[in-house]
Design a protein around this motif. Structure first.
Motif, mmCIF file in Angstrom:
data_model
loop_
_atom_site.group_PDB
_atom_site.id
_atom_site.type_symbol
_atom_site.label_atom_id
_atom_site.label_comp_id
_atom_site.label_asym_id
_atom_site.label_seq_id
_atom_site.Cartn_x
_atom_site.Cartn_y
_atom_site.Cartn_z
ATOM 1 N N TYR A 41 56.733 57.453 34.672
ATOM 2 C CA TYR A 41 56.832 56.027 34.969
ATOM 3 C C TYR A 41 55.507 55.537 35.510
ATOM 4 O O TYR A 41 54.871 56.216 36.324
ATOM 5 N N ILE A 42 55.102 54.345 35.071
ATOM 6 C CA ILE A 42 53.868 53.732 35.552
ATOM 7 C C ILE A 42 54.226 52.345 36.063
ATOM 8 O O ILE A 42 54.835 51.533 35.354
ATOM 9 N N ILE A 43 53.882 52.070 37.305
ATOM 10 C CA ILE A 43 54.158 50.776 37.926
ATOM 11 C C ILE A 43 52.832 50.064 38.181
ATOM 12 O O ILE A 43 51.901 50.642 38.740
ATOM 13 N N SER A 44 52.746 48.812 37.740
ATOM 14 C CA SER A 44 51.520 48.036 37.935
ATOM 15 C C SER A 44 51.770 46.876 38.882
ATOM 16 O O SER A 44 52.706 46.091 38.697
ATOM 17 N N CYS A 45 50.920 46.761 39.904
ATOM 18 C CA CYS A 45 50.953 45.601 40.797
ATOM 19 C C CYS A 45 49.515 45.154 41.074
ATOM 20 O O CYS A 45 49.120 44.947 42.220
ATOM 21 N N VAL A 46 48.728 45.025 40.001
ATOM 22 C CA VAL A 46 47.300 44.725 40.130
ATOM 23 C C VAL A 46 47.057 43.218 40.262
ATOM 24 O O VAL A 46 47.849 42.405 39.803
ATOM 25 N N ARG A 47 45.950 42.874 40.887
ATOM 26 C CA ARG A 47 45.443 41.501 40.902
ATOM 27 C C ARG A 47 43.979 41.572 40.480
ATOM 28 O O ARG A 47 43.094 41.834 41.302
ATOM 29 N N VAL A 48 43.722 41.385 39.201
ATOM 30 C CA VAL A 48 42.363 41.504 38.678
ATOM 31 C C VAL A 48 41.500 40.355 39.207
ATOM 32 O O VAL A 48 41.855 39.187 39.096
ATOM 33 N N GLY A 49 40.369 40.718 39.791
ATOM 34 C CA GLY A 49 39.479 39.722 40.385
ATOM 35 C C GLY A 49 39.747 39.484 41.857
ATOM 36 O O GLY A 49 38.952 38.823 42.530
ATOM 37 N N GLY A 50 40.866 40.014 42.356
ATOM 38 C CA GLY A 50 41.173 39.896 43.775
ATOM 39 C C GLY A 50 41.226 38.452 44.242
ATOM 40 O O GLY A 50 41.387 37.509 43.460
ATOM 41 N N LEU A 51 41.067 38.275 45.534
ATOM 42 C CA LEU A 51 41.138 36.930 46.112
ATOM 43 C C LEU A 51 39.917 36.092 45.766
ATOM 44 O O LEU A 51 39.972 34.859 45.805
ATOM 45 N N GLU A 52 38.816 36.751 45.402
ATOM 46 C CA GLU A 52 37.603 36.005 45.024
ATOM 47 C C GLU A 52 37.854 35.169 43.773
ATOM 48 O O GLU A 52 37.567 33.966 43.735
ATOM 49 N N ALA A 53 38.381 35.800 42.724
ATOM 50 C CA ALA A 53 38.678 35.065 41.498
ATOM 51 C C ALA A 53 39.831 34.094 41.720
ATOM 52 O O ALA A 53 39.828 32.973 41.180
#
Length: 488
Positions: free
Chosen positions: A79-91
């Motif tokens: 199982y692969i779980i993704s909770c990414v935020r690409v660019g973080g708070l800057e983007a």
């Protein structure tokens, strides 16, 4: 049981801890491996220390590893779980700041609208990289559980282009059901049965029963209007209920930015939102909240680490879907939830290729959706507007087609209610240039966008929005927390 779960974006510390403890509430899962991966070594080190402390305190054989090498983390994972935020708070800050210059006032900006569409452009190339690794090094038949927004776009890309077994997961349905149960006077949310269907963040409670008794529109409207808190916090949501006849899962602030009617003028925004908490419609509310949460966690980390020494309490297992899905797949204890999947006939009056959110049952045979649901026409029409934007956005992200990206933004309900085509064209150029480091598919389009911006005559304004609040300092947060504790 012994298998491997990989969590991508595990540096989302609080959410990763919740998923981890939820999964370990399943007795059969004590001997599994969690492989954490993130681009931030700092965040990885923090979350690994917390999870190690939980394992130690509960005397579990569970294994926890952490690496910035994503492919290594995914190797052999079931199982692969993704909770990414690409660019973080800057983007993310640009997702809110730049549209404001063109009069577009967003509360969250992570699903559609100008911010959500650009968020999808950043995420989709990365999602496809995840899928490539999953196909090549994860366990055969591995399942990808996507928690990351924009939910529909990310899930659409993973299924259609990533060719990976994917389900999108959100907690909006559960939270909406808890509200309805409360206003109807239920002793527990479990007394409420419901069918909730639509698309992520625009899901509709099309059938409600309290202890078996059907609940109609008039009773629900009266219950919400009589509630001392929700009558003030959910004004827009209640107005939609009155007009559409069904309640939306999404918060007042979220729902307001998916529709063309409530945030089109500053005076209208202040009429329909509530400032008691960011989620009720504050300009850039989730950006402020996310920034404060990050700062708070960094400062108060020793307390979070200490709290990890407490025993896991299965009674406090959350209603996040992930642990329940894994339990059903591995043990055959059937679970009913609401899942984001490709439509394929589940909802009769939405497109077949759309990513819908609707009821399903999970057992050893997988996720089995309840098919043949028909939405009320107004709900379907509102969903269709977003689906058309999502489809164009996904296709633009895959092809790196800036012209199609502009058309997607132009057709967004709130953007179209506020901005002219000339403004949209310039705004997209500005956002793509500002976020170029996270948009590799648009590399060839950036020079021309810069050139157009240098010659543009479209006027903008520096505007904080109709209801913007400043980020609170750690000292202010501490004082507010102390005051609430004393009052409680």
């Amino acid at each position: 049981m012994s298998f491997k779960i990989a969590i991508i974006g595990a540096g989302s510390v609080g959410f990763t801890k919740k998923l981890f403890t939820d999964i370990l509430c399943v007795p059969e899962f004590k001997d599994i491996e969690f492989a954490l991966t993130d681009v931030s070594e700092h965040n990885l080190a923090m979350i690994k220390a917390i999870l190690d402390r939980i394992v130690e305190a509960n005397r579990l054989p569970t294994r926890v590893t952490a690496t910035t090498n994503r492919r290594e983390a995914l190797e052999g994972a079931r199982y692969i779980i993704s909770c990414v935020r690409v660019g973080g708070l800057e983007a993310y800050a640009d997702d809110i700041r730049i549209p404001l210059k063109y009069g577009i006032d967003q509360c969250v900006g992570d699903t559609i609208c100008a911010g959500g569409i650009l968020y999808g452009q950043r995420n989709i190339p990365v999602i496809l990289d995840f899928c490539k690794d999953i196909r090549e090094v994860a366990a055969t038949g591995a399942k990808f559980l996507n928690y990351a927004n924009p939910m529909a776009m990310n899930t659409w890309a993973a299924i259609e282009y990533g060719k990976v077994d994917t389900v999108g997961l959100c907690h909006g349905v559960q939270h909406g059901a808890e509200q309805i149960a409360e206003v109807l006077g239920a002793k527990s949310p479990k007394e409420l049965d419901y069918v909730c269907s639509g698309i992520n963040h625009q899901t509709w409670f099309i059938e409600l029963r309290l202890n078996g008794r059907p609940i109609g529109k008039d009773e629900l409207v009266a219950a919400f209007e009589a509630h001392p808190v929700y009558s003030k916090q959910e004004k827009l949501r209640i107005d939609v209920l009155k007009r559409f006849g069904v309640y939306s899962t999404e918060s007042n602030g979220h729902l307001s930015e998916y529709l063309p009617w409530y945030r089109k003028r500053p005076e209208e925004i202040t009429r329909w939102i509530d400032m008691s908490d960011w989620i009720h419609g504050e300009t850039g509310g989730y950006l402020r909240y996310s920034t404060e949460t990050r700062n708070w966690f960094e400062t108060e980390y020793p307390q979070f680490l200490e709290a990890a020494s407490k025993p896991i309490d299965p009674a406090k297992r959350s209603n996040e879907h992930a642990s329940h899905i894994l339990e059903a797949l591995e043990t055959n204890r059937v679970y009913r939830g609401h899942f984001n999947v490709k439509n394929d006939g589940v909802i009769t009056n939405l497109p077949q290729d759309a990513i819908i959110e609707s009821p399903g049952f999970v057992d050893r045979f997988g996720i089995n959706m309840a098919a043949g649901i028909t939405l009320p026409e107004a709900c379907a029409a509102t969903c269709m507007a977003s689906i058309n934007v999502q489809r164009m956005s996904v296709h633009a992200a895959i092809a790196g087609d800036i012209d199609l990206l502009k058309l997607a933004v132009l057709h967004d309900p709130l953007v179209g209610a506020v901005s002219t085509p000339e403004e949209v064209w310039q705004m997209v150029d500005e956002m793509v240039v500002a976020q170029a480091q996270w948009l590799p598919q648009y590399a060839d389009a950036i020079p021309a966008a810069k050139e157009r911006l240098s010659k543009s005559k479209v006027k903008t304004r520096e505007w904080a929005g109709a209801a913007r609040r400043s980020v609170r300092s750690i000292e202010e947060l501490r004082a507010e927390k102390a005051a609430l504790k004393q009052a409680g």
